[in-house]
Design an enzyme around this catalytic site. Structure first.
Site, short mmCIF file in Angstrom:
data_model
loop_
_atom_site.label_atom_id
_atom_site.label_comp_id
_atom_site.label_asym_id
_atom_site.label_seq_id
_atom_site.Cartn_x
_atom_site.Cartn_y
_atom_site.Cartn_z
N SER B 484 0.82 -1.21 0.00
CA SER B 484 0.00 0.00 0.00
C SER B 484 0.85 1.27 0.00
O SER B 484 0.50 2.26 -0.63
CB SER B 484 -0.97 0.00 1.19
N ALA B 521 -10.80 -6.78 3.98
CA ALA B 521 -11.78 -6.63 2.90
C ALA B 521 -11.16 -6.03 1.63
O ALA B 521 -11.85 -5.30 0.91
CB ALA B 521 -12.98 -5.80 3.38
N SER B 522 -9.91 -6.32 1.37
CA SER B 522 -9.25 -5.86 0.13
C SER B 522 -9.48 -4.36 -0.09
O SER B 522 -9.74 -3.92 -1.20
CB SER B 522 -9.78 -6.64 -1.08
N ARG B 523 -9.39 -3.57 0.98
CA ARG B 523 -9.90 -2.20 0.89
C ARG B 523 -8.84 -1.12 0.76
O ARG B 523 -9.17 0.02 0.42
CB ARG B 523 -10.76 -1.90 2.13
N LYS B 718 -10.21 -1.39 -8.27
CA LYS B 718 -10.96 -2.10 -7.23
C LYS B 718 -9.96 -2.83 -6.33
O LYS B 718 -8.81 -3.01 -6.70
CB LYS B 718 -11.86 -3.16 -7.87
N GLY B 719 -10.45 -3.31 -5.21
CA GLY B 719 -9.61 -4.14 -4.33
C GLY B 719 -9.23 -5.44 -5.02
O GLY B 719 -10.02 -6.00 -5.77
N VAL B 720 -7.99 -5.90 -4.75
CA VAL B 720 -7.52 -7.09 -5.45
C VAL B 720 -6.99 -8.19 -4.51
O VAL B 720 -6.78 -9.30 -4.92
CB VAL B 720 -6.38 -6.76 -6.45
N GLY B 721 -6.77 -7.87 -3.25
CA GLY B 721 -5.95 -8.72 -2.38
C GLY B 721 -6.47 -10.12 -2.13
O GLY B 721 -5.71 -11.08 -2.15
N GLU B 722 -7.75 -10.24 -1.88
CA GLU B 722 -8.25 -11.56 -1.48
C GLU B 722 -8.66 -12.42 -2.66
O GLU B 722 -8.57 -13.65 -2.61
CB GLU B 722 -9.45 -11.38 -0.54
#
Lengths: 289, 766
Positions: B484, B521-523, B718-722
């Protein structure tokens, strides 16, 4: 973890160190890849470790060849087996067993002698050496040596014939037959992952044939299937005189059943006895496929 | 005209890669404070027992021991999501992790030695290690701190959800499939073991914690509640964190224990887990039994889904109990489905308790759902790709649960992996009869713009530019290895036209940084990114007006490039540092500083769990090819094709890292990773027998980002992590079933399970 360390630098000093430790609780440290894990699990307060890594002695650390055999010093590492082309050519089973051991990093310190002296039923290099009909050479504190077949070296899980005043000095592997034209030599290791794995079942085979494909000599050993690594003698002798490529399905299955008769596996968290037997049967067959 | 992006979208290495790779990173393990003591925790010998007495007198006599505490020595509140978890246990032990006493000593060795001198009298009792058994009337009440809200004494939490007319849809269904799926315990296995250093100043009554929490502000609040002190008297500093993956969402007992030892001794105390302790005492992915019944009409449209889930909660309730929030989303809203009825409950047992883990219940849900989709396709005689494309989610859709898909790459993800993996023409046989090949598809839906599960899902940023033209981003968000810091620095570089090396990110200190809900939450890229962009906008207003004044022009529309402000109209330019200096040192004598708080547009869900819970939603699909060795049962994953709706690629290098890392966690979940338990004890608390996969097990991963440019996301991201982990196990299971023509209902699909399934199939034929 707290222990004393003696680090001899010559073989004479090593023998003196062993003599000195006769009334003490002592262990050899070669690559220490198994020893450290064991000590972490069962820390011993009064332990002395005789560190073999500083000993300068070609007979202990190097590979030599005579007209009859290759001799590996017991401190020869798995990593050096992997990169040795001669060993790879003549004894693929040994090469593969070393190559499949742990990881690249661990192979640089893990030794042949350590793999044997740990006497784990799932020892990989040890299993290959049994199939190759290798012999262990032990040196005692009087400087005298004796030898036993690797297959007789193990007396139980974590137990060997090594006496308290002896050290494993070297391992000799007989050369392939002069008449041998082709070898079928493999190490089959079964586990969940491709590295950092302890064999759930293993099978080492080294089969030599003449120019016509007739089997002249055969060594088949099984790992992680019995309290010690076992040589499947009857399975080996059943192959002599047969033509490797003409072995029938029935003969394959008989051979696999004979190999299996040497197995008495246990159920533990890594696999059930049922699985070990099933797989051992299947991979025994697979030698001829 | 769209501005051309110069930094965003570039493969820029992680800004902290150098310190991490060179060993210069300061992890919690590296911290040494003057006068620091070492803490150690005594855990119960028995997973279920009455604790008759704890005698610490011998431990206290050991030279070097400074303090020993038990529950009797502390005045604290329970912790945990349900406040059902005592920090130190008194009277009874309910699971193998239970903390009975803690020691602070001058050295680690003395602390460990002291633990051996503590005498505990146990009265061993029979435990309950099965959730169904725990629901029986005859079962004892396992947790004594619950409020009795539910009909059964051992229910910790319940979730019910529904939409559509279930009975009508059942009637309309051509085929209905029912299956029970069993999901294992998986552990995070972070590279860095759990650690904390606590330093209590008993003069000003302030507590300083060096902690690797993922959620420092919630942690500060939880810690204050536990210790009965003021949250603002606690300062949380995060050292470099060696792996989170959700494991550090909950506060765990060792953390307040460490604080208590410091408060008792007045000296800093450090607790670091051994690897074995990490396996035993850190949280896990929820094990659960999913009963799924699903239907399809004659044309292949999904009609309904009926779901009953029993989760083994373990002895205490963590955030893990709330995973049905996410699980129900996949069942209600992944692919179009007319009706859904969802019931889930978390049931207390004497097993180890679960926590939060990347994917948050979604890998479990997706496994069950995508397996059943394959079975429905088989029943219909429809191809497995076709049935998915037919039912895929679409842009503009508002799902039964009320999720708004303003952008949606679901279909494109599916189409991409179907094409790239040559799905319809893949090889079915291996090199001989022994080897069977198969291919499997699965897709996923996950929140992509945070998740409003707390009063705020926002993030604050304070941005400043110094008189030398360097920029400092003080962000509420945290770096836990996901990158991040790098992404935020890239955004600032893009917007302010300055080099990355001139940008610093400050994000580790609750006394300094503004509020943020934490890493989950991939936020982070989405929420913290938007927050930063908001601060940049505000700061630019100030800079623009000063620059216009200095240039003596009316136009205040500037572009930022090469450390300069360039007038959009006249092309006149002025150096950024000069503008800042003039702001500081002459009228209006103002700092070049701005603060912004971003709150996503998402809404709290209502009591029926309906509502648009995230700022946006991410989609992905994977197509995975495997080869199964029928002699050994080994599954070799050959190729993984993954397409993911990421909104916009911010940094392909970091994105690739998330994809590959996530997928390998998914492959482990599918094939090898399981924390084995027997009667409440963990049988494999080590890497030797906990089969985490290695680099040599890594298959070819082919990644195709799908860009849908979400208007809510920073640059459309958009969030990508999970997401990368979520469909992997499902696709692998589908591929194995495809290869062998049999069903796998349980993870992990170990070689032994494969061989057993083949053997059963053979026996059935006979």
């Amino acid at each position: 973890m707290n222990f004393e360390i003696i680090s001899p630098t010559t073989t004479d000093e090593l023998l003196v160190a062993i003599e000195k430790c006769q009334n003490r609780h002592f262990r050899f440290g070669a690559g220490c890849t198994d020893l450290l894990m064991e000590l972490k699990k069962n820390p011993a307060d009064d332990l002395t470790v005789i560190n073999l890594a500083q000993v300068v002695d070609d007979r202990l650390t190097n590979l030599t060849k005579t007209s009859k055999l290759y001799r590996l010093g017991s401190m020869f590492t798995a990593g050096r087996i992997v990169v040795n082309d001669e060993l790879k050519t003549h004894f693929p089973v040994l090469h593969e067993s070393a190559h499949n051991l742990a990881s690249t990093q661990i192979r640089q310190v893990a030794t042949v002698g350590g793999n044997l002296c740990t006497a784990s039923p799932s020892g990989d290099i040890a299993c290959a050496l049994v199939a190759l009909g290798a012999r262990c050479e032990m040196l005692n504190t009087n400087g005298k040596s004796r030898s036993v077949a690797v297959t007789d070296f193990f007396t139980g899980p974590r137990k060997t014939v090594l006496k308290s005043n002896e050290v494993l000095y070297g391992i000799s592997v007989p050369l392939n037959n002069k008449e041998t034209a082709k070898i079928y030599s493999r190490f089959i290791k079964i586990g969940t992952r491709r590295s950092m794995e302890c064999s759930v079942v293993s099978l080492a085979c080294h089969i030599q044939t003449d120019a016509k494909g007739v089997i002249l000599a055969a060594g088949v050993a099984i790992g992680a299937s019995a309290p010690t690594i076992r040589l499947a003698k009857d399975a080996c002798s059943s192959l002599i005189g047969k033509t490797f490529k003409k072995i029938t399905r029935k003969e394959k299955e008989e051979f696999a059943a004979t190999v299996l008769s040497y197995a008495s596996p246990i159920t533990d968290i890594r696999a059930t006895a049922w699985y070990r037997k099933e797989v051992l049967f299947n991979i025994s067959k697979s030698i001829f496929e | 005209m769209k501005k051309e992006l110069k930094v965003i979208g570039q493969p820029i290495p992680k800004q902290d890669a150098n310190i991490r790779a060179s060993g210069k990173a300061i992890y919690g393990h590296d911290i040494v404070l003057p006068g620091m003591l070492y803490g150690a925790i005594l855990r119960t010998e028995h997973p279920s027992a009455i604790i008759e007495s704890i005698d610490v007198s011998e431990a206290l006599k050991l030279p070097g021991v400074v303090c020993v505490i038990t529950a009797d020595d502390v005045d604290v509140n329970n912790i945990g999501y349900k406040r059902d978890h005592p920090i130190l246990k008194k009277g009874e032990a309910c699971c193998t992790r239970d903390e009975l006493a803690a020691v602070a000593a001058e050295t680690k060795a003395i602390a460990r030695q002291a633990l051996k001198l503590i005498k505990v009298k146990y009265k061993v009792r029979k435990g309950v290690y099965d959730a169904f058994e725990a629901l029986e009337d005859s079962a004892p009440q396992i947790n004594q701190f619950i409020t009795g809200k539910f009909e059964n004494k051992n229910i910790a939490e319940k979730f019910q959800y529904g939409h559509g007319n279930l009975e009508e849809e059942k009637k309309r269904s051509r085929h209905i499939i029912s299956r029970r799926f069993t999901l294992p315990r998986m552990t995070h296995a972070c590279m860095a073991t759990s650690n904390i250093t606590a330093s209590y100043n008993n003069l000003d009554k302030k507590l300083l914690l060096y902690s690797s929490t993922q959620v420092p502000f919630l942690y500060q609040r939880d810690m204050a509640h536990a210790l009965k002190i003021n949250p603002s008297d606690i300062r949380v500093i995060q050292p470099v964190i060696g792996g989170g993956f959700g494991s550090k969402l909950d506060m765990h007992p060792f953390e307040p224990i460490c604080a208590l030892l410091s408060m008792k001794t007045g000296r800093p105390v450090q607790i670091i887990y051994s690897r074995e302790e990490e396996f035993i005492a850190s949280p896990i992915r929820q094990p659960m039994i999913i009963d799924l019944t699903a239907g399809v009409d004659k044309d292949g449209h999904f009609t309904f889904r009926e779901i009953n889930i029993i989760k083994d909660n373990g002895a205490y309730t963590s955030w893990g109990a709330t995973t049905p929030f996410v699980i129900m989303q996949s069942f209600s809203s992944l692919y179009k489905v007319k009706a859904c009825s969802f019931n889930a409950m978390a049931v207390y047992t004497n097993n180890v308790f679960a926590g939060s883990f990347r994917g948050y219940g979604n890998p479990q849900a997706t496994f069950a759902l995508e397996r059943v989709i394959d079975l429905l396709a088989d029943e219909l005689g429809m191809d497995k790709a076709g049935i998915r494309l037919l039912n895929a989610n679409e842009k503009g859709e508002i799902t039964g649960q009320g999720l708004h898909y303003d952008t949606c790459g679901h279909k494109e993800c599916l189409e991409t992996v179907i094409e790239k993996s040559n799905y319809f023409n893949h090889k079915t046989s291996g090199k001989n009869d022994r080897y069977k090949r198969g291919i499997g598809l699965a897709s996923m839906l996950h929140v992509g713009g945070g998740a409003k599960i707390y009063r705020s899902d926002g993030c604050g940023t304070t941005l400043k530019i110094d008189p030398y033209g360097y920029c400092t981003i003080i962000t509420g968000s945290n770096e836990i290895g996901q990158g991040s810091e790098t992404v935020l620095a890239m955004m600032a570089a893009e917007e302010l036209g300055i080099e990355l090396k001139k940008i610093k990110v400050i994000n580790t200190d609750t006394d300094v940084k503004p509020w943020d809900v934490g890493v989950h939450a991939s936020r982070t890229s989405f929420v913290a990114g938007n927050s930063l962009l908001g601060a940049i906008r505000l700061l630019k207003e100030k800079l623009n007006s000063k620059a216009a004044q200095l240039l003596n022009i009316k136009d205040a529309d500037f572009e930022y490039a090469d450390n300069k402000l360039i007038s959009g109209k006249s092309g006149e330019r002025i150096a950024l540092d000069k503008v800042v200096r003039e702001m500081h040192f002459s009228e209006p004598n103002e700092l070049a500083i701005a603060s912004f708080f971003y709150e996503p547009s998402s809404k709290f869900q209502d009591k029926e769990f309906k509502g648009n819970v995230s700022g946006t939603y991410a989609f992905a699909a994977q197509s995975i090819e495997v080869e199964v060795d029928t002699y050994t049962g080994n599954v070799q994953v050959l190729d993984i094709y993954v397409a993911q709706d990421v909104g916009k690629v911010l940094n392909p290098l970091l994105l690739g890292g998330q994809i590959e890392g996530g997928i390998m966690q998914g492959v482990g979940y599918a094939l090898s990773e399981e924390l084995l338990m027997h009667e409440g004890r963990i049988l494999n608390p080590n890497f030797h027998n906990y089969k985490m996969l290695t680099a040599s097990d890594t298959p070819e991963i082919h990644f195709y980002p799908v860009e849908t440019h979400d208007k809510e996301g920073p640059y459309g991201a958009k969030g990508v992590g999970e997401a990368p982990l979520i469909p992997t196990a499902a696709a692998i299971a589908n591929a194995v079933c495809n290869a062998l023509g049999l069903e796998m209902l349980e993870l992990p699909i170990t070689p032994e399970k494969v061989l057993k399934a083949l053997d059963d199939k053979k026996k059935r034929k006979k």
